[in-house]
Structures are given as structure tokens and as C-alpha cells.
Write a protein that holds these residues in place. Structure first.
Motif, mmCIF file in Angstrom:
data_model
loop_
_atom_site.group_PDB
_atom_site.id
_atom_site.type_symbol
_atom_site.label_atom_id
_atom_site.label_comp_id
_atom_site.label_asym_id
_atom_site.label_seq_id
_atom_site.Cartn_x
_atom_site.Cartn_y
_atom_site.Cartn_z
ATOM 1 N N ALA A 27 47.263 41.479 33.683
ATOM 2 C CA ALA A 27 48.415 40.644 33.310
ATOM 3 C C ALA A 27 48.250 39.220 33.835
ATOM 4 O O ALA A 27 48.456 38.247 33.093
ATOM 5 C CB ALA A 27 49.699 41.266 33.844
ATOM 6 N N ILE A 28 47.858 39.094 35.087
ATOM 7 C CA ILE A 28 47.635 37.751 35.659
ATOM 8 C C ILE A 28 46.433 37.094 34.992
ATOM 9 O O ILE A 28 46.447 35.899 34.706
ATOM 10 C CB ILE A 28 47.472 37.839 37.186
ATOM 11 N N GLY A 29 45.400 37.887 34.716
ATOM 12 C CA GLY A 29 44.221 37.361 34.013
ATOM 13 C C GLY A 29 44.566 36.847 32.629
ATOM 14 O O GLY A 29 44.042 35.821 32.186
ATOM 15 N N ALA A 30 45.463 37.551 31.917
ATOM 16 C CA ALA A 30 45.882 37.091 30.588
ATOM 17 C C ALA A 30 46.636 35.767 30.690
ATOM 18 O O ALA A 30 46.455 34.876 29.846
ATOM 19 C CB ALA A 30 46.751 38.153 29.918
ATOM 20 N N LEU A 31 47.452 35.639 31.719
ATOM 21 C CA LEU A 31 48.177 34.388 31.934
ATOM 22 C C LEU A 31 47.210 33.243 32.249
ATOM 23 O O LEU A 31 47.330 32.140 31.693
ATOM 24 C CB LEU A 31 49.190 34.568 33.069
ATOM 25 N N LEU A 32 46.237 33.511 33.114
ATOM 26 C CA LEU A 32 45.237 32.483 33.444
ATOM 27 C C LEU A 32 44.370 32.143 32.235
ATOM 28 O O LEU A 32 43.972 30.990 32.052
ATOM 29 C CB LEU A 32 44.377 32.950 34.616
ATOM 30 N N PHE A 33 44.086 33.126 31.392
ATOM 31 C CA PHE A 33 43.326 32.878 30.164
ATOM 32 C C PHE A 33 44.132 32.023 29.198
ATOM 33 O O PHE A 33 43.596 31.127 28.551
ATOM 34 C CB PHE A 33 42.930 34.207 29.515
ATOM 35 N N TYR A 34 45.422 32.283 29.117
ATOM 36 C CA TYR A 34 46.299 31.512 28.230
ATOM 37 C C TYR A 34 46.276 30.033 28.592
ATOM 38 O O TYR A 34 46.288 29.170 27.722
ATOM 39 C CB TYR A 34 47.719 32.070 28.289
ATOM 40 N N PHE A 35 46.263 29.736 29.886
ATOM 41 C CA PHE A 35 46.236 28.355 30.349
ATOM 42 C C PHE A 35 44.817 27.814 30.520
ATOM 43 O O PHE A 35 44.621 26.756 31.116
ATOM 44 C CB PHE A 35 47.023 28.208 31.652
ATOM 45 N N ASN A 36 43.831 28.555 30.019
ATOM 46 C CA ASN A 36 42.427 28.137 30.030
ATOM 47 C C ASN A 36 41.903 27.887 31.450
ATOM 48 O O ASN A 36 41.134 26.976 31.696
ATOM 49 C CB ASN A 36 42.224 26.899 29.154
ATOM 50 N N ILE A 37 42.337 28.726 32.395
ATOM 51 C CA ILE A 37 41.898 28.627 33.780
ATOM 52 C C ILE A 37 40.774 29.620 34.059
ATOM 53 O O ILE A 37 39.856 29.324 34.810
ATOM 54 C CB ILE A 37 43.088 28.852 34.745
ATOM 55 N N MET A 38 40.869 30.783 33.430
ATOM 56 C CA MET A 38 39.904 31.858 33.679
ATOM 57 C C MET A 38 39.531 32.502 32.349
ATOM 58 O O MET A 38 40.373 32.619 31.451
ATOM 59 C CB MET A 38 40.542 32.889 34.615
ATOM 60 N N ALA A 39 38.283 32.910 32.219
ATOM 61 C CA ALA A 39 37.836 33.566 30.994
ATOM 62 C C ALA A 39 38.341 35.007 30.950
ATOM 63 O O ALA A 39 38.582 35.625 31.990
ATOM 64 C CB ALA A 39 36.316 33.532 30.908
ATOM 65 N N ALA A 40 38.484 35.532 29.756
ATOM 66 C CA ALA A 40 38.999 36.895 29.590
ATOM 67 C C ALA A 40 38.037 37.922 30.175
ATOM 68 O O ALA A 40 38.463 38.922 30.758
ATOM 69 C CB ALA A 40 39.244 37.180 28.115
ATOM 70 N N GLY A 41 36.748 37.692 30.040
ATOM 71 C CA GLY A 41 35.766 38.626 30.590
ATOM 72 C C GLY A 41 35.811 38.701 32.102
ATOM 73 O O GLY A 41 35.593 39.768 32.683
ATOM 74 N N ASP A 42 36.118 37.585 32.736
ATOM 75 C CA ASP A 42 36.212 37.567 34.198
ATOM 76 C C ASP A 42 37.376 38.420 34.684
ATOM 77 O O ASP A 42 37.254 39.159 35.665
ATOM 78 C CB ASP A 42 36.364 36.131 34.705
ATOM 79 N N SER A 43 38.501 38.343 33.993
ATOM 80 C CA SER A 43 39.646 39.157 34.412
ATOM 81 C C SER A 43 39.395 40.637 34.145
ATOM 82 O O SER A 43 39.825 41.491 34.926
ATOM 83 C CB SER A 43 40.926 38.689 33.724
ATOM 84 N N LYS A 44 38.675 40.953 33.077
ATOM 85 C CA LYS A 44 38.341 42.358 32.817
ATOM 86 C C LYS A 44 37.370 42.889 33.868
ATOM 87 O O LYS A 44 37.481 44.033 34.308
ATOM 88 C CB LYS A 44 37.757 42.518 31.421
ATOM 89 N N LEU A 45 36.430 42.056 34.289
ATOM 90 C CA LEU A 45 35.491 42.466 35.333
ATOM 91 C C LEU A 45 36.221 42.727 36.645
ATOM 92 O O LEU A 45 35.998 43.749 37.304
ATOM 93 C CB LEU A 45 34.416 41.389 35.534
ATOM 94 N N LEU A 46 37.124 41.841 37.021
ATOM 95 C CA LEU A 46 37.893 42.035 38.252
ATOM 96 C C LEU A 46 38.802 43.257 38.139
ATOM 97 O O LEU A 46 38.966 43.994 39.113
ATOM 98 C CB LEU A 46 38.713 40.784 38.576
ATOM 99 N N ALA A 47 39.372 43.491 36.983
ATOM 100 C CA ALA A 47 40.214 44.673 36.784
ATOM 101 C C ALA A 47 39.404 45.955 36.958
ATOM 102 O O ALA A 47 39.885 46.926 37.544
ATOM 103 C CB ALA A 47 40.862 44.633 35.401
#
Length: 111
Positions: A27-47
Motif C-alpha cells: 500500500a505504501i509502495g503504491a502511494l510512493l509509485f503514484y508520486f514517482n518516488i519509488m518503482a513498483a518493482g522495488d515495492s514488490k521486492l520489499l513486500a
């Protein structure tokens, strides 16, 4: 593959509360992706890694990841300034390596 290993780890260790860890991370990764702060793959890797990190050590793990990513960003900027090549800064920070290193330290601390 990491997620599958994480699920096996959770069931083997009996740490069923950790099955909920990827939900806020995504959820936080999706928010960061929306604001172009973090890539979607990075949040999936951390998840995926978050399944194996104890909730007690997760804030420390995130601190390590952010610190390592910041050091990487600063080094990219320095190289860009030294070489005069703006591509070092324009292409973004590859957070995969800091996520892997920080998560592995978090997993080691959780064992």
C-alpha cells in the motif's frame, strides 16, 4: 521465488502474523509509485522480503535501505558532477541493491 520462500519460512517458523506484513508495504509502495518516488518493482521486492523480517526489526530494515539508497544517490550525483554526464542523475537510483542488502540484514536479525 522470494515470496514463495517467505511463505514457507512463515509456516515453518509459525510466525503467522508476518503474513500481513506485505499488505502495508504494498500500500505504501503504491502511494510512493503514484508520486514517482519509488518503482513498483522495488515495492514488490520489499513486500516479498517483508514476510521473513520480524515486525520488530522492520523499521531498522527500512532505515538501512533508505540510508544505503541515499548513499547510492549521493555517489551517483558525485560521479555525474565529476564526469559531466547527466545520465547518472537522470536515470534514477537503482534501489534493488539497497533493498536486498537491507532486507537480508533484517532477515538475519529476525532469526
Amino acid at each position: 521465488m522470494i515470496t514463495l520462500l517467505g511463505v514457507f519460512f512463515v509456516f515453518k517458523q509459525g510466525r503467522y502474523e508476518q503474513l500481513a506484513m506485505p499488505i502495508p508495504v504494498l500500500a505504501i509502495g503504491a502511494l510512493l509509485f503514484y508520486f514517482n518516488i519509488m518503482a513498483a518493482g522495488d515495492s514488490k521486492l520489499l513486500a516479498a522480503y517483508s514476510l521473513m523480517i520480524s515486525p520488530n526489526y522492520f523499521p531498522l530494515t527500512v532505515f538501512i535501505i533508505v540510508s544505503a539508497g541515499g548513499a547510492l544517490a549521493i555517489s551517483q550525483w558525485v560521479v555525474s558532477q565529476m564526469t559531466g554526464n547527466a545520465n547518472w542523475v537522470n536515470k534514477g537510483v537503482p534501489y534493488g541493491v539497497p533493498i536486498c542488502l537491507g532486507s537480508l540484514l533484517g532477515i538475519a536479525a529476525s532469526l
